[in-house]
Design an enzyme around this catalytic site. Structure first.
Site, PDB file in Angstrom:
ATOM      1  N   GLU A 197       0.833  -1.204   0.000  1.00  0.00           N
ATOM      2  CA  GLU A 197       0.000   0.000   0.000  1.00  0.00           C
ATOM      3  C   GLU A 197       0.872   1.261   0.000  1.00  0.00           C
ATOM      4  O   GLU A 197       1.839   1.363   0.763  1.00  0.00           O
ATOM      5  CB  GLU A 197      -0.898  -0.040   1.236  1.00  0.00           C
ATOM      6  CG  GLU A 197      -2.341   0.244   0.961  1.00  0.00           C
ATOM      7  CD  GLU A 197      -3.035  -0.747   0.013  1.00  0.00           C
ATOM      8  OE1 GLU A 197      -3.086  -0.471  -1.203  1.00  0.00           O
ATOM      9  OE2 GLU A 197      -3.537  -1.775   0.491  1.00  0.00           O
TER      10      GLU A 197
ATOM     11  N   ASP B 103       3.069   2.096  -4.858  1.00  0.00           N
ATOM     12  CA  ASP B 103       3.091   2.184  -6.335  1.00  0.00           C
ATOM     13  C   ASP B 103       3.744   3.472  -6.829  1.00  0.00           C
ATOM     14  O   ASP B 103       4.575   3.453  -7.732  1.00  0.00           O
ATOM     15  CB  ASP B 103       1.700   1.935  -6.967  1.00  0.00           C
ATOM     16  CG  ASP B 103       0.592   2.862  -6.530  1.00  0.00           C
ATOM     17  OD1 ASP B 103       0.813   3.696  -5.623  1.00  0.00           O
ATOM     18  OD2 ASP B 103      -0.523   2.763  -7.098  1.00  0.00           O
TER      19      ASP B 103
ATOM     20  N   ASP C 259      -4.217   0.669  -9.660  1.00  0.00           N
ATOM     21  CA  ASP C 259      -5.644   0.380  -9.869  1.00  0.00           C
ATOM     22  C   ASP C 259      -5.977   0.200 -11.347  1.00  0.00           C
ATOM     23  O   ASP C 259      -6.695  -0.728 -11.732  1.00  0.00           O
ATOM     24  CB  ASP C 259      -6.494   1.514  -9.277  1.00  0.00           C
ATOM     25  CG  ASP C 259      -6.157   1.771  -7.820  1.00  0.00           C
ATOM     26  OD1 ASP C 259      -5.485   0.922  -7.207  1.00  0.00           O
ATOM     27  OD2 ASP C 259      -6.550   2.836  -7.304  1.00  0.00           O
TER      28      ASP C 259
HETATM   29  C1  GLA Z   1      -5.185   4.335  -4.236  1.00  0.00           C
HETATM   30  C2  GLA Z   1      -4.376   4.799  -5.444  1.00  0.00           C
HETATM   31  C3  GLA Z   1      -3.329   3.753  -5.809  1.00  0.00           C
HETATM   32  C4  GLA Z   1      -2.472   3.376  -4.604  1.00  0.00           C
HETATM   33  C5  GLA Z   1      -3.359   3.035  -3.407  1.00  0.00           C
HETATM   34  C6  GLA Z   1      -2.557   2.827  -2.149  1.00  0.00           C
HETATM   35  O1  GLA Z   1      -5.931   3.210  -4.569  1.00  0.00           O
HETATM   36  O2  GLA Z   1      -5.214   5.010  -6.543  1.00  0.00           O
HETATM   37  O3  GLA Z   1      -2.524   4.237  -6.849  1.00  0.00           O
HETATM   38  O4  GLA Z   1      -1.551   4.374  -4.304  1.00  0.00           O
HETATM   39  O5  GLA Z   1      -4.312   4.048  -3.152  1.00  0.00           O
HETATM   40  O6  GLA Z   1      -1.790   1.701  -2.239  1.00  0.00           O
END
Ligand code: GLA
Length: 384
Positions: free
Chosen positions: A33, A36, A171
């Site tokens: 988490e 990315d 995502d």
């Molecule tokens: C959201 C963002 C992702 C990522 C998550 C945390 O979903 O869209 O890019 O950073 O939070 O892991």
């Protein structure tokens, strides 16, 4: 997923034209988490909740977008696309149109119907599902087909540059590349990925705390900035460290005293989370579910204590799951500050687990949660 045939009927009634229909799933992140955007590792799976997009060309020069979720239609001039967001749900599809136009495509008039069952604001990437479904739909109209990773970047750009949310690539990538019954270890540096099968005996139980989460809100970018400030401190000593992906726990030991305490905590989460994510993929690949569960628990508490991205409700949901029969691992999933926990649970116990967890959570928090028994699903596609 909603019935594509119903979306077709809805589109026909509203726009009097046969739509091509596309589906793009939401996702649950098993581990990794806020790694990315630090060019690190994530391990999400696409889930059986999706956004459907029906598209047909029109000759009016207008882009008409209807959302069945919001029961609202918006119309735009195709020859003069908006250049700024309006703080409205239509920013997500229009962001995609804007980015594709920026790539040199002429965007003609079209009618688009959107309908999704990815719970909104729950950390399950309803926004990426809308972006990807729209992107596939518009691609079909203009006769292009970008390779998956490129399309994921374009959708991310719609979110970063148009909507104004500073999210990473996870995502959009998983919504495009999800595989039935698999999680995917993604290296967010070069977008190389490795599939990890989720055994049949394991269910994905997603428990919604019912606390709303938003990536566009203030906390997500604040955490990102704090983490990047820590990276900048390390880079003063080791210029080859461009992202926290390149940093080690030893760097934090050595130069942590030069960082703001909060920055050090954020960086400690990200650096350790990268290690955990790679280890978790290994554990899943060799079938060591106990180790996977242990890493998920460690990840949750790192996210909660060092990254301070959890909330009382999510911590409670994780704690209340810990001693329920069948639990393999539980943690808060997604961008944080609310949303859902992901629980890996033995399939045979999943129903009872979901029911007990719901009762316990209601008794402790006075909130009735929504709990879904999901499975890892395939990525975005055209619906026949
Ligand atoms: C959201 C963002 C992702 C990522 C998550 C945390 O979903 O869209 O890019 O950073 O939070 O892991």
């Amino acid at each position: 997923m909603h019935d594509p045939a119903e979306l077709r009927t809805l589109h026909l009634e509203r726009f009097h034209a046969e739509p091509a229909v596309f589906a793009a799933p939401g996702r649950v992140n098993l581990i990794g988490e806020h790694t990315d955007y630090a060019e690190g590792f994530v391990m999400p799976a696409a889930i059986n909740f999706a956004t459907l997009a029906g598209i047909s060309p029109n000759t009016s020069g207008k882009i008409a977008i209807y959302s069945e979720n919001y029961r609202e239609e918006r119309s735009f001039d195709a020859a003069a696309l908006p250049v700024k967001p309006s703080g409205h749900w239509s920013d997500y599809p229009m962001g995609v149109a804007h980015v594709l136009a920026g790539e040199g495509h002429r965007i003609p008039g079209f009618s688009l119907s959107l309908w999704g069952d990815v719970p909104l604001g729950s950390g399950l990437s309803s926004s990426a599902a809308v972006e990807v479904a729209t992107a596939l739909a518009v691609e079909s109209l203009i006769g292009t087909s970008y390779p998956g990773p490129v399309l994921a970047r374009l959708c991310q750009r719609a979110e970063n540059q148009f909507v104004g949310a500073s999210s990473g690539i996870m995502d959009q990538f998983i919504s495009i590349h999800g595989q039935e019954n698999h999680a995917l270890l993604l290296d967010c540096r070069d977008l190389s990925s490795k599939l990890a099968p989720i055994p049949d005996e394991v269910a994905l139980v997603i428990a919604n705390t019912m606390v709303k989460h938003s990536v566009a809100g203030g906390d997500y970018p604040t955490r990102r900035r704090e983490a990047e400030a820590a990276c900048a401190v390390i880079a003063r000593h080791r210029p080859e460290v461009k992202f926290l992906r390149d940093a080690t726990l030893a760097d934090l030991e050595r130069w942590g005293h030069e960082m703001e305490p909060k920055s050090l905590m954020r960086a400690r989460h990200i650096v350790s989370e990268n290690l955990r994510t790679v280890a978790a993929a290994d554990a899943l690949l060799r079938g060591d579910l106990e180790e996977l569960g242990r890493l998920m628990a460690e990840a949750h508490w790192s996210y909660s204590r060092d990254f301070e991205a959890s909330c009382v409700e999510a911590d409670a949901m994780v704690e209340l799951a810990a001693d329920l029969p069948g639990l393999i691992g539980a943690r808060l999933t997604g961008g944080g500050f609310g949303g859902c926990t992901v629980n890996l649970v033995e399939q045979t116990e999943a129903e009872t687990f979901a029911q007990k967890l719901g009762e316990r959570y209601t008794a402790r928090m006075g909130i009735v949660p929504e709990i879904h028994i999901c499975h890892a699903s395939g990525g975005a596609h055209r619906v026949a």
